[in-house]
Enzyme design. Structure first.
Site, PDB file in Angstrom:
ATOM      1  N   HIS A 186       0.833  -1.203   0.000  1.00 53.45           N
ATOM      2  CA  HIS A 186       0.000   0.000   0.000  1.00 53.45           C
ATOM      3  C   HIS A 186       0.877   1.267   0.000  1.00 53.45           C
ATOM      4  O   HIS A 186       0.741   2.135  -0.873  1.00 53.45           O
ATOM      5  CB  HIS A 186      -0.907  -0.026   1.244  1.00 53.45           C
ATOM      6  CG  HIS A 186      -1.751   1.193   1.429  1.00 53.45           C
ATOM      7  ND1 HIS A 186      -3.117   1.173   1.276  1.00 53.45           N
ATOM      8  CD2 HIS A 186      -1.441   2.475   1.761  1.00 53.45           C
ATOM      9  CE1 HIS A 186      -3.595   2.391   1.497  1.00 53.45           C
ATOM     10  NE2 HIS A 186      -2.591   3.199   1.808  1.00 53.45           N
ATOM     11  N   GLU A 187       1.765   1.342   0.968  1.00 59.01           N
ATOM     12  CA  GLU A 187       2.613   2.541   1.056  1.00 59.01           C
ATOM     13  C   GLU A 187       3.525   2.653  -0.160  1.00 59.01           C
ATOM     14  O   GLU A 187       3.836   3.749  -0.624  1.00 59.01           O
ATOM     15  CB  GLU A 187       3.435   2.539   2.354  1.00 59.01           C
ATOM     16  CG  GLU A 187       2.596   2.557   3.634  1.00 59.01           C
ATOM     17  CD  GLU A 187       1.555   3.670   3.683  1.00 59.01           C
ATOM     18  OE1 GLU A 187       1.768   4.734   3.068  1.00 59.01           O
ATOM     19  OE2 GLU A 187       0.504   3.471   4.334  1.00 59.01           O
TER      20      GLU A 187
ATOM     21  N   HIS B  14       3.245   6.799  -6.775  1.00 57.54           N
ATOM     22  CA  HIS B  14       2.484   7.991  -7.159  1.00 57.54           C
ATOM     23  C   HIS B  14       3.384   9.230  -7.078  1.00 57.54           C
ATOM     24  O   HIS B  14       3.349  10.110  -7.942  1.00 57.54           O
ATOM     25  CB  HIS B  14       1.280   8.134  -6.223  1.00 57.54           C
ATOM     26  CG  HIS B  14       0.168   9.004  -6.720  1.00 57.54           C
ATOM     27  ND1 HIS B  14      -0.907   9.337  -5.931  1.00 57.54           N
ATOM     28  CD2 HIS B  14      -0.047   9.618  -7.905  1.00 57.54           C
ATOM     29  CE1 HIS B  14      -1.728  10.115  -6.618  1.00 57.54           C
ATOM     30  NE2 HIS B  14      -1.227  10.302  -7.822  1.00 57.54           N
TER      31      HIS B  14
ATOM     32  N   HIS C 265       1.728   4.488  -2.796  1.00 51.72           N
ATOM     33  CA  HIS C 265       1.821   5.952  -2.620  1.00 51.72           C
ATOM     34  C   HIS C 265       3.192   6.433  -3.119  1.00 51.72           C
ATOM     35  O   HIS C 265       3.308   7.488  -3.743  1.00 51.72           O
ATOM     36  CB  HIS C 265       1.708   6.327  -1.141  1.00 51.72           C
ATOM     37  CG  HIS C 265       0.313   6.285  -0.590  1.00 51.72           C
ATOM     38  ND1 HIS C 265      -0.746   6.916  -1.189  1.00 51.72           N
ATOM     39  CD2 HIS C 265      -0.182   5.710   0.548  1.00 51.72           C
ATOM     40  CE1 HIS C 265      -1.843   6.724  -0.445  1.00 51.72           C
ATOM     41  NE2 HIS C 265      -1.519   5.986   0.597  1.00 51.72           N
TER      42      HIS C 265
HETATM   43 ZN   LIG Z   1      -2.731   5.249   2.142  1.00 53.03          ZN
END
Ligand SMILES: [Zn+2]
Length: 703
Positions: free
Chosen positions: A493-494, A500, A497
């Site tokens: 998940h991280e 991104h 990010h």
């Molecule tokens: Zn998040």
């Protein structure tokens, strides 16, 4: 959770980093960074440097803004909006390092500096947004926007500036401006105090176990970690359990001793609820009241109306609609799960009524009975280094990225590892710091942030410097770090990010990378979790830490079969927290002396939450909404989940989760675009249609 730096968004929205400028000073925060890639010189930065650096940086920013407002030429996009993007370089730099250290390397000294700086930063933010001369210029440019031949990104930037000023009070009459400033300062201090209290309560609690028999049921590694914790805390020869996730979760899952499970769980859910100076209930009520007052002053019905205007959801009703679709099936599933557990309990020698502190323990029993799967069976396959490599490999297959470990780059703690990220052809993409083990100076949870954001305002493509932080299981004396399956998901998940931020290709920093609405920002992160649990991917990185054998097909099959396990609980506790957040911030009247416990209980009762489950966060330790940037925004994860489940479906439809064309489109339309266009347009360009809720319901087994 992304970018903790967003705590400072009010200031950061109008500041930009630009390493081309050089500063000469003995204060490393104020001098040029001659480190590789211009990363922060962590070895030289000391606590005493922050305060003078903040003051100098604010002073410099003021001068830069004065140069914009005092310009004799008529306002243009270049001499006003772009000039503002160029201003505040130094402040952005100081703030980004400070906020990163406040989250993962904090101490009393840094907390004190934050308390001192916060009112100054809040005032500085208001000085900008309430600067009449500045707003007049921005307004003039905005009114001519259709004649300026701006490209999409420039138009978005101009609109964001204009709205940012209006929402910041630029159109308020003089008498209301003073009150607005007061509220902003007060809120910034209260939110710091709230977060500090949670951290202190988290560290203060310890459960010392003296008799090994009381730990019956616990896996060996958990006992070893508890012995290590005891040693560090001066209880040599005993065992200590704390409120750090890798400690309390396995205890609740495996310890046969019901009283101790209750004790540990209550320690967790009562953080900020113990009376005395660390109690957060009063702060929560006061903050909600101040937020409401500010929203009304700015012409909105409630704080949620104010916040949501700038999101994909746009208004509270759209959030309610989505949560309302999910709540009944989730709650029904949770009730069925509770009934299943009660059955197990009723078959025991001394039956009792299932309580919230029993849930993890009986959930594990059910997982074992129904799916023959035990968390601890998986752990040996999830050596941290292998999981990190697994995430890197996924991004290489999708985007051709390569990650090279660097040992010549300054870092702020020995647990940190630094990577240089490159394109397939060797072009530099950015720097990634990973910092995954808990420590007292680190707050709980996991997050991504930036020491430098991408931008190419002056032609040169300035590449980002990103960090990922987590609180995963640490290595013990005889075992490497073996993380849980849930932690694997968090790491991916991280990492999403991080991608991104890393793959951003925008002109203006204010719009770059993760500078997108909250309910869109979790799309790139959550979509990565899909790959983490795909059999094909698991096979490649889940290797036994001792033998190197890949995870057997049989075990992978069990994971796949168990994917709906406990989803009623997980969705319900999450939705309850989202609804609680929305309830706080859609109140049209708040008594600052509100009885928070009663308010919370009454509401949870009203929505029909069962007592065996409590919201993932209760008000007094709900950092996201009282000490982070998620007020009225905790729903964002599930909003983004609708997007991510549907976006992942695009890969599935191609029959290849690494489909090159789909990956390219995801990078081009989502990851590289930051906030340069409306999220719904970006999604539409990627998917060719509006998002559908069906893939999410299917994934969660709620259909
Ligand atoms: Zn998040």
């Amino acid at each position: 959770m992304p970018a903790e730096m967003k705590l400072l968004t009010i200031v950061l929205i109008v500041i930009v980093l630009c390493p081309a400028v050089s500063w000469a000073s003995e204060n490393p925060l104020l001098s040029e960074w001659k480190t590789p890639f211009g990363v922060p010189p962590f070895d030289d930065i000391k606590a005493e440097h922050y305060e003078p650096a903040f003051k100098e940086a604010i002073a410099r920013h003021k001068k830069e803004i004065a140069a914009v407002t005092d310009n004799d030429e008529a306002p243009t996009f270049e001499n006003t909006v772009e000039a503002m993007e160029r201003a505040g370089v130094l402040l952005g730099r100081v703030a980004s390092v400070f906020s990163a250290m406040r989250s993962s390397m904090t101490n009393d000294e840094l907390a004190e500096i934050a308390m001192k700086m916060s009112p100054l930063l809040s005032k500085h933010g208001d000085d900008i947004r309430l600067n009449e001369k500045l707003f007049e210029r921005i307004d003039k440019v905005y009114q001519q926007r259709d004649e300026l031949e701006l490209d999409t990104e420039q138009m978005k930037l101009l609109e964001d500036y204009y709205k940012g000023f209006v929402r910041g009070g630029a159109k308020l009459p003089e008498d209301k401006r003073e009150r607005l400033r007061e509220i902003n300062v007060k809120l910034s201090l209260l939110s710091l105090e709230f977060g500090e209290n949670v951290l202190k309560e988290n560290n203060k609690f310890e459960m010392v176990v003296e008799d090994q028999a009381e730990m019956a049921g616990l896996p060996e590694a958990v006992i070893a970690a508890a012995a290590d914790a005891a040693k560090q805390r001066g209880h040599e020869g005993k065992w200590v359990f704390t409120l750090h996730k890798p400690s309390w979760i396995p205890f609740l899952q495996y310890a046969h001793n019901r009283e101790l499970r209750e004790k540990l769980y209550k320690g967790y859910i009562n953080r900020g609820n113990n009376g005395g100076e660390l109690d957060n209930k009063k702060i929560a009520a006061e903050m909600a009241a101040l937020r409401l007052e500010r929203a009304k002053m700015l012409g909105y019905d409630t704080h949620a109306h104010y916040v949501l205007e700038e999101t994909m959801a746009k208004q509270p009703q759209s959030v309610r609609n989505l949560l309302g679709k999910l709540w009944p099936p989730a709650l029904a599933r949770a009730k069925a799960e509770a009934a299943e557990m009660q059955k197990l309990i009723d078959a025991e020698d001394k039956p009792f009524k299932l309580e919230s502190w029993d849930w993890w323990y009986y959930a594990e029993k059910i997982r074992k009975a129904k799916y023959d799967l035990d968390e601890e069976m998986l752990r040996p396959y999830f050596k941290l280094e292998n999981v990190i490599q697994g995430a890197f490999d996924v991004s290489e297959k999708m985007f051709g990225l390569k990650f090279e470990k660097r040992t010549d780059i300054p870092k702020y703690h020995e647990d940190v590892t630094v990577f240089e990220v490159k394109e397939a052809d060797g072009t530099h993409v950015g720097i990634l710091y990973v910092d995954y083990f808990p420590r007292e100076s680190k707050r709980g949870g996991a997050w991504m942030g930036e020491f430098r954001q991408q931008q190419k305002l002056d032609g040169k493509n300035v590449r980002p410097i990103i960090y990922n932080v987590g609180n995963f299981s640490k290595p013990t004396a005889d075992k490497p770090s073996l993380i849980s399956f849930e932690e694997v998901g968090t790491l991916f998940h991280e990492f999403g990010h991080a991608l991104h931020g890393l793959l951003s290709d925008c002109t203006y920093e204010s719009l770059a990378g993760t500078n997108v609405p909250r309910d869109f920002v979790e799309l790139p992160s959550q979509i990565m979790e899909n790959w983490a649990s795909e059999p094909e991917v698991l096979k490649s990185f889940a290797k036994h830490y001792k033998t190197g054998e890949p995870m057997p097909d049989e075990l992978i099959e069990k994971i796949t079969k168990a994917r709906h396990f406990n989803q009623g609980f997980a969705t319900t506790e999450y939705l309850a927290a989202s609804l609680l957040d929305l309830n706080w911030h859609t109140l049209e009247e708040i008594d600052p002396k509100l009885d928070v416990a009663a308010f919370e209980n009454e509401y949870l009762d009203h929505i029909g939450l069962i007592p065996e489950i409590i919201p993932r966060y209760r008000s007094h330790y709900f950092r996201h909404i009282f000490a982070g940037g998620y007020s009225s925004g905790y729903y964002s994860y599930i909003w983004s989940a609708v997007l991510d489940a549907d976006a992942f479906e695009a890969f599935k439809e191609k029959g290849d989760i690494f489909d090159a064309e789909t990956a390219k489109s995801f990078r081009e339309n989502i990851l590289s675009k930051g906030g340069t266009e409306e999220p719904k347009d970006l999604f539409q360009k990627f998917r060719g249609k509006e998002p559908s809720i069906e893939p999410l319901l299917k994934r969660k087994g709620l259909k």
